[in-house]
Design an enzyme around this catalytic site. Sequence first.
Site, PDB file in Angstrom:
ATOM      1  N   GLU A 136      -3.988  -1.971 -13.285  1.00  0.00           N
ATOM      2  CA  GLU A 136      -4.613  -1.917 -12.744  1.00  0.00           C
ATOM      3  C   GLU A 136      -3.514  -1.030 -11.747  1.00  0.00           C
ATOM      4  O   GLU A 136      -3.337  -0.559 -10.091  1.00  0.00           O
ATOM      5  CB  GLU A 136      -5.313  -2.878 -11.190  1.00  0.00           C
ATOM      6  CG  GLU A 136      -6.403  -3.315 -11.612  1.00  0.00           C
ATOM      7  CD  GLU A 136      -7.925  -2.604 -11.064  1.00  0.00           C
ATOM      8  OE1 GLU A 136      -7.593  -1.529 -10.133  1.00  0.00           O
ATOM      9  OE2 GLU A 136      -8.480  -3.370 -11.002  1.00  0.00           O
TER      10      GLU A 136
ATOM     11  N   HIS B 289      -4.695  -8.051  -5.655  1.00  0.00           N
ATOM     12  CA  HIS B 289      -5.864  -8.082  -5.862  1.00  0.00           C
ATOM     13  C   HIS B 289      -6.749  -8.881  -6.470  1.00  0.00           C
ATOM     14  O   HIS B 289      -5.544 -10.036  -7.467  1.00  0.00           O
ATOM     15  CB  HIS B 289      -6.099  -6.950  -6.566  1.00  0.00           C
ATOM     16  CG  HIS B 289      -7.628  -6.700  -6.912  1.00  0.00           C
ATOM     17  ND1 HIS B 289      -8.673  -7.531  -6.507  1.00  0.00           N
ATOM     18  CD2 HIS B 289      -8.141  -7.527  -8.842  1.00  0.00           C
ATOM     19  CE1 HIS B 289      -9.501  -7.561  -6.958  1.00  0.00           C
ATOM     20  NE2 HIS B 289      -9.289  -7.523  -7.963  1.00  0.00           N
TER      21      HIS B 289
ATOM     22  N   HIS C 162     -16.877  -7.472  -5.890  1.00  0.00           N
ATOM     23  CA  HIS C 162     -15.545  -7.936  -7.217  1.00  0.00           C
ATOM     24  C   HIS C 162     -14.136  -8.579  -6.485  1.00  0.00           C
ATOM     25  O   HIS C 162     -14.204  -9.891  -7.664  1.00  0.00           O
ATOM     26  CB  HIS C 162     -15.103  -6.315  -7.335  1.00  0.00           C
ATOM     27  CG  HIS C 162     -13.750  -6.318  -7.938  1.00  0.00           C
ATOM     28  ND1 HIS C 162     -13.352  -5.321  -8.861  1.00  0.00           N
ATOM     29  CD2 HIS C 162     -13.097  -6.723  -8.483  1.00  0.00           C
ATOM     30  CE1 HIS C 162     -12.725  -4.917  -9.336  1.00  0.00           C
ATOM     31  NE2 HIS C 162     -12.239  -6.645  -9.559  1.00  0.00           N
TER      32      HIS C 162
HETATM   33  O1  2HA Z   1      -7.125  -7.694 -13.581  1.00  0.00           O
HETATM   34  O2  2HA Z   1      -8.953  -7.774 -11.493  1.00  0.00           O
HETATM   35  O3  2HA Z   1     -10.017  -6.045 -11.270  1.00  0.00           O
HETATM   36  C1  2HA Z   1      -8.025  -7.529 -13.423  1.00  0.00           C
HETATM   37  C2  2HA Z   1      -8.498  -7.657 -12.163  1.00  0.00           C
HETATM   38  C3  2HA Z   1      -9.304  -5.499 -12.245  1.00  0.00           C
HETATM   39 ZN    ZN Z   2     -10.339  -8.235 -10.218  1.00  0.00          ZN
END
Ligand code: 2HA
Ligand code: ZN
Length: 269
Positions: free
Chosen positions: A119, A142, A214
């Site tokens: 990412e 994230h 997600h």
């Molecule tokens: O890199 O969660 O969305 C792992 C993740 C990508």
């Molecule tokens: Zn993710």
Amino acid sequence: MESILKNRPALAAEIEKVAEVAGYLWQKGWAERNGGNITINITDAVDEAIQMMPAISEAFPIGATLPNLKGCYFYCKGTNMRMRDLARRPMENGSIIRILEDCASYVIIADNPVKPTSELPSHLSVHNYLIGNGSPYKASLHTHPIELVAMSHNSKFLKKDVATKLLWSMIPETKAFCPRGLGIVPYTLPGSVKLADATIAELSEYDVVMWEKHGVFAVDCDIMQAFDQVDVLNKSALIYIAAKNMGFEPEGMSDEQMYEMSVAFNLPK
Ligand code: 2HA
Ligand code: ZN
């Protein structure tokens, strides 16, 4: 080889926070397998000796040209690495990169040639945006917080500020410690440029953004603060679910109570 962290307490302190947060993410069940990502802009902690450090990798393309990142340095979780491993060994499961003059490629400089997260283009695009805005934010996170992701499976929570108002009203601290609320990005392919662009658009209004079905993306001055914003939101989601499990719809704080609290805590009304 000596770690770049040796005799650099400011830099070491930031990486220690990364390791601590990575442990929390794992313990909370928000970071299965290699789930989630962390990147930190560490440029302020970079001294001349670091600037002179040779690359330990070839130059890799970022996949985007990000003019505000020229000569910047980032700690990045490694691709395919696990948060639970990063919690114990952050410099073996992540690395420090230098953005090159062309603003479109990077090299790894320490401690090990661990390739950054898949990412990276979206994380670096966010940092490019933050710097361009003069933001003090250095950390991006994230993660996959279970209850918040579950809520994103119901379209009624995805309308603008519906989830924000509900979560704020579950307990006074949530608005106090996540005062800009929860932005929403409709489902978009992970790792895509489209997801990065949609996230950046939401960050003009929110510090935490829900990626439908997600996870969340959060930014703040350091990784602990980014984590805390997600944690207070998810706590509210847990309170909401606990009330539903007891068989009733929670009342939520009233508009008057929210207003009184916003005045007392000096928050946006
Ligand atoms: O890199 O969660 O969305 C792992 C993740 C990508
Ligand atoms: Zn993710």
